[in-house]
Each structure stands twice: as structure tokens, then as C-alpha cells.
Design an enzyme around this catalytic site. Sequence first.
Site, short mmCIF file in Angstrom:
data_model
loop_
_atom_site.label_atom_id
_atom_site.label_comp_id
_atom_site.label_asym_id
_atom_site.label_seq_id
_atom_site.Cartn_x
_atom_site.Cartn_y
_atom_site.Cartn_z
N CYS A 51 91.01 26.09 -20.57
CA CYS A 51 92.48 26.15 -20.55
C CYS A 51 92.99 27.01 -21.70
CB CYS A 51 93.06 24.74 -20.56
SG CYS A 51 94.80 24.70 -20.09
N HIS A 174 90.08 21.70 -16.08
CA HIS A 174 89.62 20.83 -17.17
C HIS A 174 88.47 19.93 -16.75
CE1 HIS A 174 92.69 21.45 -20.29
NE2 HIS A 174 93.54 21.65 -19.29
N GLU A 176 86.44 18.49 -18.70
CA GLU A 176 86.27 17.43 -19.70
C GLU A 176 87.19 16.24 -19.45
OE1 GLU A 176 88.24 19.86 -20.00
OE2 GLU A 176 89.89 19.40 -21.36
#
Lengths: 209, 931
Positions: A51, A174, A176
Site C-alpha cells: 500500500c 493488504h 498482512e
Amino acid sequence: MSEIRGLVFPGGFTYGDYLGSGVIFSFIVRTGIESALFNFIEKKGKILGICNGFQILVRLSILPFPGEKPSVSLEVNASQRFECRWVPIIKNDALLGNFDELPNKFFLPVAHLEGRVAFSGTEALERVLEKGQAAFFYGVEKPSMKYSENPNGSQNGIAGISDPTGSILGLMPHPERILDFRQYPFGPEGFKEPVGVSFMRCFFKLLEE
Amino acid sequence: MSPRRDDIWKRIVNFKKGMPVNLDLMESAKFCGNNYLAKIVEGRVYLVKGLSEREYEETRDFVFCNPLTEELFEDKLPDWDGDIVEIAYLPGVMDPVALTLEKILGDYFKKSIEVETRRLYLLEGPFNREDAVKKYLSNPIIEEQVIPGSFRENKGKFHKAVINRFNIESKTSKELMDISKNMTLSLNAEEMIKIQEYFTLSKKSPTDAELETIAQTWSEHCVHKTLRGEFRFESETIDNLLKSTIFRATLEIGRPDCISVFNDNAGIVSIDGEYAYCVKVETHNHPSALEPYGGAGTGLGGVVRDILGTGLGAKPVASLDVFCTGRPDTDYSCLPEGTLHPRRILKGVVSGVRDYGNRIGVPTLCGALITDDRFICNPLVFAGCVGIMPVKAAQKSAKPGDKIILMGGETGRDGLHGATFSSAALDTESEKKSQGSVQIGNPIEEKKIIEAVIRIRDEELLNAVTDCGAGGLSSAVGEMGSDTGALVRLENVPLKYEYIAPWEIWLSESQERMVIAVPLENVDRVFEICDEEQTNVSVIGEFNNSGKLEVYHYEEKIVDLDMKFLHEGVPRKLIESKRKTIPDSAVFPEETNLQMILYELLSLPDIGSKEWIIRQYDHQVQGKTVTGPFSGSKQKSHSDGASFIADYGRKEQLAVGLGINVNIGEFDCYKMAYFSIEEALRNLICSGGNPGKAVLLDNFSWGSSEDAEAMGDLVLACKACRDASLNYGTPFISGKDSLNNTYKSGEKTLSIPPTLLITSVSVKETISPENSFSVPGDYIYVIGPDPKGIRGSCLTKILKKDCGETPEIIPDISRKVLFETYNNLSAFSSIHDVSEGGTAVCLAEMSLGSGFGADVKIPDCLDTVDFMYSESPSRFVATTGLPDMEKKMHGVFIRKIGVVTEDPVLKIKTKRGCMEFNIKEMERAYFSAKI
């Protein structure tokens, strides 16, 4: 930097993204550790940008071709709005040899205002596609330009880009954020672990090279 | 070209290449009545002083412009045949971009750099300049139009102000009231007389700083004098309404895990004896009415700091936002003078929350939107935050000898009079009076103080912390030192600019500041941490044993007040209240097309998809979100509540559910409050929250405290809060009220309807079912008593006709339904609460989320209108593969009404035939409401 094997530029509004996404952070990197960073890259150091981290890598012209003149920018989404949503992702394993534990198709969340991959010319785009540097695409079956599968209008549905050697990877979604099955609203698809866990495992494996 | 001198302003204008039209602004212009504009192009202006030409060129392509996609106009305006408008911030308004640039460039070139940012608009086509500037290009409360290409010297400089003393000893009550009005103290005659007595006795004349300090401390906003006042209601006298209803229920329930209730910034609840969560919900109504973007942003920033300032500091992990505004399609010509259009308010508050919440990296997880004409003049903005902390950090107390440390942003003249302003009614002049009480936030500064405070807490360096909110330093230091005493030296407060009066430093509500109490031996370490986190820090005084609040500005003592008088001196308020008379209701119009009603309901902004808002909020940042705001495999419908993992490395989850029901308050505020609590709990259950471990928060936004009927409504709502809290065994742990949400326009006073937001939070110990249909073939059940009554429902809102009866709630049954449903949660594949729009909307939403249809038959004994559209409480729709759920859930009303189908059609069979709703058509309605 000589001790470091991998670098992660995580998401997050660095300096509020005032003046544009990642602008100030990349200025600080550029004026602070630019030569050390390029040494690290030359020695095949591994870098992951997620990002805002991807935006910073692009702004520093580390992606798609480290050290060359900038050829890509991450522009305001086609919807002109911040987009927080799940998107279908297709993996391109041309350069992601070490990402084989990651499924070929899965969903990931995006959350950004400036995520539209825009090439400055067709030449850079063709080079990226030809060399397999488009690491991830938005889309269900094939790369898509359809909103909201493609949440930002990225050219050719590109969601992530790697450098020509596959050592540096940047992506808008994302991984994560999905480290727990309970966070995945699409039901089990036979994955043995949450997508984000696979993703991070693959990145860590890359560091062992 | 001669080399540029450093002390000349460099002017840089940045445009996207090709100068694309700003479509959003075009739309706004159109909405404000200008259909003739052909183009609006927006450019960013940077005025920079202190850079040499070489230094500028070194940074240009990396800071001011992306040469791939942007072009610059340096020291000149673009060639443009049409009109040019340039907008600048008013002096003293926070400009976070400029601050950041000044810091970054200053650090790099090791010298002082000055920056100002502006916006430049290029317009083509006919337009009225004054109108455009006021309505869609800027907000005159914080911005002004300047000559394009101009410079402004003395940015943010003011004349030096002096300390004023007031001789009030011999003043009459009327003269005292004049002082109160002229200084915007919002104090009444009785309070002014009490102040006069105090100063006469101490043989002093009060300073401006002293009067302001008392006014802030005694404001409705800070001390809740109405809710704590003495109410006359029918034949009853209620001493301290809050204490005798809501507090009392909490005490009676006596839950040992509620370790701090109603005495800190937020209520604190222990999760496992070692770890705790805390929750706070605030209102930020008045500022948002005048400057929606800044108001909502700083509202969120404020409640996040409330959490940061709870106990010895809690880490903010999730936030929520609820907006009440006028209808977005309100005709421009119907707006009372001095008010902003609901569309503009909505756009502003949504972007305010987006920009603040996303930038500080706290997920915005849930919310609601209520639209009603009665919110046109007084829109409401509720902002809430959940925090996580160790149990041992739950208690705080500043000790004599502790240093008073101020950290975070610099202090300026922004945000004066916030507490007193927000406690008064709005009128057509508010726009002018309030300049300064409305602010723009700097989320990046907030992020830095969050990191710093949590580190200081973890190293156990502090004895107390609180945020600088309403009243600024005066209330932060005043509160922390109320049991001890405090001495403050204002000359040590870091300032934005030189010329600011001492009382303004003391009262300023400049954002992003925290006050902490630190023992002398820890001060150096605190400074180191703040330095690493790149935030300002300074010692501004000391807590002591004096029992006094003493404030100096150099040698001059500007405040010398007894803490006891300050905190206990406010006179008790007497409130007259009475029950309002309810008009008779009409009969339901039989000719109503019940099929069309569902589409109309789905297209109401209150019911329809809030995707256009929610997608702009990052609801997954921090990576702990489990149940986000959307539901189903298509993510097209909304979730009932939200849930998230409490913290990294921990297993516990927390769930949040909201309840708000404005419509029924028109007829019965007791039911309104009871239903809202019950709805919040049902939403919580649908997200997997355990109602047996739930806690509640109340947020009252009400009309005038002088209006006996409004106060009667308040009494009824508080009583319902007590009764419901006791019935479900769920204590209130924190709350907030915002009164006097009225608007004076000429002779008329317009008031908001009584509005109560209930927030429920609890630990989540199970895996929750989907909130949308998930398995075709599953049986559909309605759990809960048969619905009856449509008065105060969304159906009557659409019919624009008051008809029918209000639904009833039976406490015993409701409790049983809620707890039994929770106990059987694992048996269900999906569950959704029945609320706004009734069972029909509930079924529609469950279809929309996943794309599966349903085949439903209305039981013969039930009335079709009631079944479909009654919003009577205590009900869920749930699905399961079990054909005999009736037997599993004994003692609870439960009916099988149909099955989930693969076919994307919702079929509802009535006595007269079958209504079919195609999902595609429902989607069209559901997604139609957006701006």
C-alpha cells in the site's frame, strides 16, 4: 544496512500523504539513505512494499525498474474516492518463484485513495508485462478493468509489481490484514492457512535465499 | 534571471496534467443551483519562504510535483480565459500540510522555512462569485477568498492583548448577565451571582481568565448540570436525574468487571483481570453544523484522545460514527438562513471522519445514518472509540510534586469557547460568533502523541494523563489537580505565534494536546520519548497541596481560584418537566401498495446501503477486524455490528452493537430508549457478543433545557435506561449529553427530535453466524413475539402519515429472547435483527448480502402489514438446517416462516397472493441513496 536481509515498507499514511501518497516519506528516504538503499538493492536485498509502501517504492523509482527514470505512478482511484473493499486477486508466478505456497486466486482487502497504476507510456507497460513483472492482477478469472473487481482503474488490472529480478515486490492490497480465518468472509476454499499467513511465509522464505 | 533572495515568497501552483475538471465540485455547483458552469479545475497552491532557488530546484520534483502526472506554474497564474478564484485559510486556522512541509524542509536545510497552502480554482461559464465561494468553493468559517496570485504578510499575527479585570462587586444581576453574554460565558444569572459572591468574599476582582475558567468548568458540556439537576416531573421530584436512574442501575447490577464507571474519560471493563477495554462516545454537534469537515474530524480526534487519556492511557483500537442530518434531497430554497445544506454537511462529516480516522490508522468499524428534516439546522455527529489497556493502568491520580507536562501540538487562538459555545443554542449569528471554536485537526500529530503516551505508560513514567478537550488547559489541569492543587506557568506553553493573550493560552482548545502528571525523576525520560516520537513537550507547572488553581503569565497571576469552589460551587439547577401530549393517530390507509413500500424503504438513506460512506473509511487497518461493516459473500448488505481481535498476540475478541430509534421518540421517549438499548443488544448478539457480559453507553442529544416537554422526554428516556439496564443486567459505564440543540431563526425556534444513541460492547466468545443468508435450503425462523404496531416506523415515515399504534415491549419476554438466541447462536447459519423497516427489510437485506432468495409465507394468524413492516422489538430472523428449532429453543416465541432459495427472488406469500421481489430490483433501490 549490511546486516539486513529484508526490508518492508508497510502501509500507513506516512506524513498524512500530504502533497500526495508517500511523497514526504520518499523525500526523507531519498535525502537520508538513498545510496545505502541502492547498494542493498544491488546486492539482491529483498524489499516488500504494501500500500503506502508500494507508493513509496514507486515514487523512489525503485519499481518497476530500480534506478531508471520513473515510469509508473500511483494515481487517485478512478472512482475519485478512498476505496476500502475486498478484491479478487490473481497471482502471476512468472517471477514469484518463492510464492508457490500462495494460492493462485484469492481475495485480499484494499484500502487506499491513490492506487491506480498508471504508466507514463506504453513502452514501460509492455516491458513490465513481457518480463512478468506484473506480480498480481485484480480479477476473478482474468485481469479485469471492471469496477469494483478492479477497485481503482489500474492499467491492465495490475495490482502489484516486482522488479525484473523478483527481489522487490510492491502491491496495493493488504495481505498482512488477513492472518486469521475468521477475517475471511468468503468461506473456506481449501486453503490450509489464511492467505496473509501464506504470503508472509513466502516473503520470509525469500529472505533465506 | 537574478538569484532569488530567501526572504521572498515563492509561489507554486500544482495542477494535474491536462487540467481535468473536478467532477465532484461540478456536481456540488449544480446542486447549489448553478447548471451553467462548463468547467471547474482545482489546483494546489504552495507559498514558500526561506528556500533559495537552488534549494527549491533540488526539492521541486520530489516534494512539490510528480513530473509524470503534474505540472507547475511558478510565480505566475496559468493562462486562463475564464475566472480564477483563490481560497486561503483564515489567519490562525490549522494548516497541517504547511506545518508538515515547514518541518520537513526546515530539518533538511537546517533553517526556518515558512509555508502557506491555498487552493486555486479555474472556472469557465457563468457563475455568481460570492455564491460559489460561500456554497461550494470554501467555507467562510475557516477560509477566505484572496486575490489570485497575492501574498499575505503577517500570517497569523495578532495584536498583543492585555489582562482584563472586571469590577463586578456592585453589578446588578442584569449587568452581570451582560458580561456573561458579551464574553460568551453561557452562564445564567444565578451562576453569575454565585461568582460575584465568591469574589466579593475574597475581596478580588476577577480576571478574564478566571471568569473563563469558571464558565468552562461550569458549562453544560463539562459538568452536565441539567442531567445532574433537580427535576420536577408530574408529582415527582427527582434529585439528580442521572444518579437516580442510570448510575443507580449500574450500582445495583454491581458487575465486578466494570472497574471504572462514570468517573474517568471513559468507562473501563476488565476482560480477564489482566487486560481491559474502555469505551467512550462523544457528540460534536455544534462545530459540525458550522464546519462539517473540521467538526467531524476533530470530533473523532477528540474521542480518540479521550481514550488515550483514560486511566494511565489506553490504546485506541476501533472507532464508530453516527450522523443525523437533514434529508440530502432537501430543496435549497427551504433552508433557514445561516445553515448549510444537508448534502454539504454529509459530504463534510464523512470526509472529516475519513481523513482523520484513516490517517491515524484506527479502523472505523460501525455507524448509522438518520435523516430527518428536524436535523437540518442542528445536525448531530457522534464519534466513539474503543481502547485497550492493562488493568493495572486503569487508575490515575496526580500527586503533589508531579510536574505538569504538556505534549503534542502548539497552542494558538483556535478553538476558544468550545465548551460554552457547544452548551448554547445555535442561531443565525452563530456563524460569526463561533469563529475560532471551529477547527481543523492534524491527525499526524495525534498519531505521534498516541505512540508517545503509550510508551510513557508502558515505562510507568506517569501518575495521570488527560486530554486537552473542551476548555483546553483550564479544564485538563483543573480536573487533574482538583484533589490537590496546581500551579501553572503559561510562558512555558509552546505557542503557534507570539501575540496571544494569556487567557487565550489558558483556554485554547488547540487540538492534539495531552497533559500528563510526571514525577520529577521521570521527566528527562519522558522528554526523550517525546523527542523520538517527534512531538513537542514542555513542563508547564506542578501539582501541589495548595487546594488552589494558580496560573501565572510571567510575573502576573491571572488565575487564583479555590479548587473546591471551582468544582463544587456550581449552583444546583431546577428543571421543570412535563409529559408531552400525543396527538391521536389515524387509521392505516388500506389502499397502500405493500409491494412498492419495500422498494421505497430500501431506498431511504437511513435503510439503504451506506456503502458510499463506509467504503471511504478504512475498516481493516491494524489487521484485527473480524466482522467488518459489510456482510455476506457478496459483501453487499450491512453487518449488524462489528467485531475485532482485542490486540495483537491475544485471542479475545470484542463486539460492538449500536441502537438508535428517532422516529418513535415523537410518541414515546420511554419506548425510544428501551427499544434502542434492546436493539443495540440484538445487534451485539448478531455479531457474536455475549449479552451477559455486555456494557452500555448513552449519548443524549436533546432540545432545549428550558423546554418542559423536552425535559419530560429526557426524564422518560432516563427511566427507560434504568429499567432496561436492570432488565438485561447490562450496566451503563459511560455517557454524554448534548443539550440545547435548537436553532433560533427570527421568531422561530427549531429543535431536534430527542435522540439517544446506545452503544453496547462486550467480549465475543463464539464464532458468529453470517448476517446474510448463507445456505440455500436452510429453514428461516422468526424468533420473538409476533409483531404488532406501526406507529413511529419507517413505513409511516414514507406514508408521511401518523397512523397505527406504537409497538409494545414485554421486558421478561425480551430478555428471554435475547439470551436464548445467544445461547443457540451456534445452531444458526445466519441471523439478522429486525429493526428499521421491519421483517420485510430484514429479509431483503439478508438476500442482498449473499444473492440467495427466500420463500416465505406469512402465518395466517398475522396481519400482513404488521408482519412486513412493524418495527416491534425483540425479534430476529435466523436460518438453520435444523427443522425443529422450535423444540431446541423452548420457552421462546419462534416460528418457521420459510426457506432460503438458490433462486435470487424474495417471495412473500400473503393471504391474498404472493409478492415477488427480484434481488436485482432490490439492489437498484438499496444502492440508490448516495450523494
